[in-house]
Design an enzyme around this catalytic site. Structure first.
Site, PDB file in Angstrom:
ATOM      1  N   HIS A   8       0.858  -1.186   0.000  1.00 48.16           N
ATOM      2  CA  HIS A   8       0.000   0.000   0.000  1.00 48.16           C
ATOM      3  C   HIS A   8       0.894   1.236   0.000  1.00 48.16           C
ATOM      4  O   HIS A   8       2.030   1.186   0.453  1.00 48.16           O
ATOM      5  CB  HIS A   8      -0.888   0.002   1.247  1.00 48.16           C
ATOM      6  CG  HIS A   8      -2.171   0.744   1.058  1.00 48.16           C
ATOM      7  ND1 HIS A   8      -3.291   0.154   0.514  1.00 48.16           N
ATOM      8  CD2 HIS A   8      -2.518   2.032   1.319  1.00 48.16           C
ATOM      9  CE1 HIS A   8      -4.272   1.041   0.469  1.00 48.16           C
ATOM     10  NE2 HIS A   8      -3.831   2.191   0.947  1.00 48.16           N
TER      11      HIS A   8
ATOM     12  N   LYS B 297      -7.313  -1.815   6.551  1.00 48.14           N
ATOM     13  CA  LYS B 297      -7.586  -2.433   5.235  1.00 48.14           C
ATOM     14  C   LYS B 297      -6.694  -3.645   5.005  1.00 48.14           C
ATOM     15  O   LYS B 297      -7.120  -4.663   4.491  1.00 48.14           O
ATOM     16  CB  LYS B 297      -7.319  -1.421   4.109  1.00 48.14           C
ATOM     17  CG  LYS B 297      -8.462  -0.489   3.836  1.00 48.14           C
ATOM     18  CD  LYS B 297      -8.278   0.212   2.506  1.00 48.14           C
ATOM     19  CE  LYS B 297      -7.210   1.279   2.527  1.00 48.14           C
ATOM     20  NZ  LYS B 297      -7.651   2.587   2.925  1.00 48.14           N
TER      21      LYS B 297
ATOM     22  N   SER C 170      -6.281   3.814   8.850  1.00 49.62           N
ATOM     23  CA  SER C 170      -6.943   3.568   7.569  1.00 49.62           C
ATOM     24  C   SER C 170      -6.210   2.465   6.790  1.00 49.62           C
ATOM     25  O   SER C 170      -6.802   1.483   6.340  1.00 49.62           O
ATOM     26  CB  SER C 170      -6.959   4.881   6.758  1.00 49.62           C
ATOM     27  OG  SER C 170      -7.232   4.649   5.409  1.00 49.62           O
TER      28      SER C 170
ATOM     29  N   ARG D  12     -13.194  12.051   5.426  1.00 50.45           N
ATOM     30  CA  ARG D  12     -11.963  12.833   5.663  1.00 50.45           C
ATOM     31  C   ARG D  12     -11.603  13.654   4.443  1.00 50.45           C
ATOM     32  O   ARG D  12     -11.168  14.803   4.544  1.00 50.45           O
ATOM     33  CB  ARG D  12     -10.796  11.877   5.975  1.00 50.45           C
ATOM     34  CG  ARG D  12     -10.836  11.292   7.356  1.00 50.45           C
ATOM     35  CD  ARG D  12      -9.870  10.121   7.465  1.00 50.45           C
ATOM     36  NE  ARG D  12      -8.529  10.451   7.071  1.00 50.45           N
ATOM     37  CZ  ARG D  12      -7.670   9.580   6.532  1.00 50.45           C
ATOM     38  NH1 ARG D  12      -8.008   8.327   6.345  1.00 50.45           N
ATOM     39  NH2 ARG D  12      -6.458   9.965   6.195  1.00 50.45           N
TER      40      ARG D  12
ATOM     41  N   ASP E 243     -13.533   2.089   7.312  1.00 53.83           N
ATOM     42  CA  ASP E 243     -12.520   2.900   6.632  1.00 53.83           C
ATOM     43  C   ASP E 243     -13.089   3.501   5.355  1.00 53.83           C
ATOM     44  O   ASP E 243     -12.817   4.654   5.035  1.00 53.83           O
ATOM     45  CB  ASP E 243     -11.260   2.085   6.308  1.00 53.83           C
ATOM     46  CG  ASP E 243     -10.290   2.913   5.484  1.00 53.83           C
ATOM     47  OD1 ASP E 243      -9.850   3.962   5.983  1.00 53.83           O
ATOM     48  OD2 ASP E 243     -10.028   2.565   4.316  1.00 53.83           O
TER      49      ASP E 243
HETATM   50  N1  URA Z   1      -4.162   5.701   1.872  1.00 51.46           N
HETATM   51  C1  URA Z   1      -5.148   5.151   2.638  1.00 51.46           C
HETATM   52  O1  URA Z   1      -5.597   4.046   2.396  1.00 51.46           O
HETATM   53  N2  URA Z   1      -5.589   5.863   3.670  1.00 51.46           N
HETATM   54  C2  URA Z   1      -5.135   7.072   3.990  1.00 51.46           C
HETATM   55  O2  URA Z   1      -5.587   7.641   4.951  1.00 51.46           O
HETATM   56  C3  URA Z   1      -4.120   7.641   3.173  1.00 51.46           C
HETATM   57  C4  URA Z   1      -3.641   6.931   2.121  1.00 51.46           C
END
Ligand code: URA
Length: 434
Positions: free
Chosen positions: A82, A187, A183, A168, A161
């Protein structure tokens, strides 16, 4: 318990209990807590921060707000990747088919654009027909059958999320270490990753503007990973200028296709090699990072990485004729050159401002329900440190609206800074945290 007391407590800089965090996460997912109340709480978290315990509790509650995927039937170690977000960040599209072609199973749930940064899901959807919203069973089957699937966040995986992420974005509360760490890690935990490699971007085009903050974010995520028994490695990468040359949805997909066919911008290549070598290492296939980099380059040169990308797109209903012939991608109505105003060296291409220009052209969302334009954005010809002459073409703006094009052209004059003095090449990889 009630939400007003929780908002008040956070507003007054007090630590929330696990039960209070559980209450607001569940209440928000069940729509018992209104967006305006959640907005107040998120803003209080943004302004006052969270303790380590609060961040861990929030992450676990968000992960538990939906299903936790069990990928053990694949019989392999699942390594996920990620990014904390960037401008021109098409790393997942280049990297994931590549590592899949080397035997690392990829089960990737990506996000939409956030703030001034782009999102992989929006980019992948610019390939006609490509389905990102498949159900969880098909997702796992795809990984089982062809070794890779890239999807959007389904309602059942970390739904808290998904809702918070969009909220957000719409109330300017993105750049917060507790909110980003929870966040991302919620995930990753929900989507069944056993090992995690994170691209923690640093610079004006990232949510972390300096290395100290990026290290804090990285260490927070590593700690959550330890508590959840998920080994996590963070690669700190430069996001002061856009990554590669293209910014905008189908423009970035086109650049990623070229990358997989061997045309690799140096900064993008370095990020892909660094993250990829760790993904292969954590998957247990080979512990030698240099050997892994060699294998990655080999699978670009022999076409296996590109073929894996084609296989994935086909498997999710995408029209692969676009991958074979990039000329088929729809183009914006106006494609206007950006002209250098003087001789010298490029000292800056401000990534954050480029991201905002791309958003204003229509590549990103201002409101969460906005639709996006896949064809618009900017494709640069040059990178920071390049020598240029007055009148050189520095890149092209792709636009569908004359008024927006005019604004973008004006902004570009300040965004690309050319000076007489020689500019040193900047580092792409700042370091590793693990
Ligand atoms: N990527 C994400 O999944 N969440 C965030 O808050 C910022 C970048």
């Amino acid at each position: 318990m009630n939400i007003l007391d929780i908002i008040e407590k956070k507003r007054d800089k007090k630590e929330l209990t696990k039960e209070e965090i559980q209450y607001f996460v569940n209440g928000y997912v069940k729509e018992e807590i209104a967006d305006y109340q959640m907005s107040a709480l998120v803003m209080a978290i943004y302004l006052n921060g969270m303790t380590k315990k609060e961040i861990t509790d929030l992450t676990i509650e968000m992960a538990n707000s939906g299903e936790i995927l069990d990928l053990s039937r694949l019989g392999k170690i699942i390594v996920d990747k990620h990014s904390t977000g960037g401008v021109g960040d098409k790393v997942s599209i280049c990297l994931l088919p590549l590592v899949a072609s080397l035997g690392v199973p990829v089960a990737k749930m990506s996000g939409r654009g956030l703030g001034f940064t782009g999102g992989t899901v929006d980019k992948m959807q610019s390939i006609p027909g490509y389905k990102t919203d498949i159900d969880i069973n098909s997702f796992v089957e795809n990984v089982e059958n062809i070794g890779i699937s890239m999807i959007s966040q389904t309602m059942n995986l970390a739904p808290a999320d998904k809702k918070l992420y969009a909220l957000r974005d719409s109330i300017s509360c993105v750049e917060s270490i507790p909110l980003i760490a929870s966040s991302i890690m919620s995930k990753k935990i929900a989507s069944g990753a056993e090992k995690i490699v994170l691209d923690v971007t640093v610079g004006n085009g990232a949510f972390m503007k300096n290395i100290d903050d990026a290290k804090k974010l990285a260490n927070e995520m590593i700690e959550i990973g330890k508590l959840a028994n998920r080994e996590t490695v963070c690669v700190l990468t430069n996001m002061d200028e856009p990554l590669g040359y293209a910014v905008g949805n189908n423009l970035e997909v086109i650049e990623a296709i070229s990358f997989l066919k061997g045309i690799m911008p140096e900064d993008l290549k370095q990020v892909v090699l660094e993250l990829g070598s760790y993904m292969i290492k954590l998957s247990g296939i080979c512990a030698d990072l240099e050997e892994n980099k060699r294998k990655i380059l080999e699978n670009i040169n022999n076409g296996k990485a590109f073929n894996k990308f084609v296989e994935m797109v086909k498997n999710q209903n995408g029209d692969i004729s676009y991958l074979e012939n990039i000329e088929k991608f729809e183009k914006a109505k106006y494609i206007e050159p950006i002209i250098a105003q003087n001789d010298g060296y490029i000292h800056e291409i401000n990534a954050e401002e480029v991201g905002k220009v791309a958003c204003n052209l229509g590549a990103g969302r201002v409101k969460k329900e906005d639709s996006i334009d896949y064809t618009v954005g900017i494709v640069f010809n040059k990178k920071v440190a390049d020598k240029v002459k007055n009148g050189d073409i520095l890149g092209y703006i792709h636009a569908n609206d004359l008024e927006r094009l005019k604004i973008a052209k004006e902004k570009m004059k300040d965004i690309i800074v050319i000076e007489n003095s020689v500019k040193e090449q900047t580092k792409t990889i700042f370091g590793i945290c693990k």
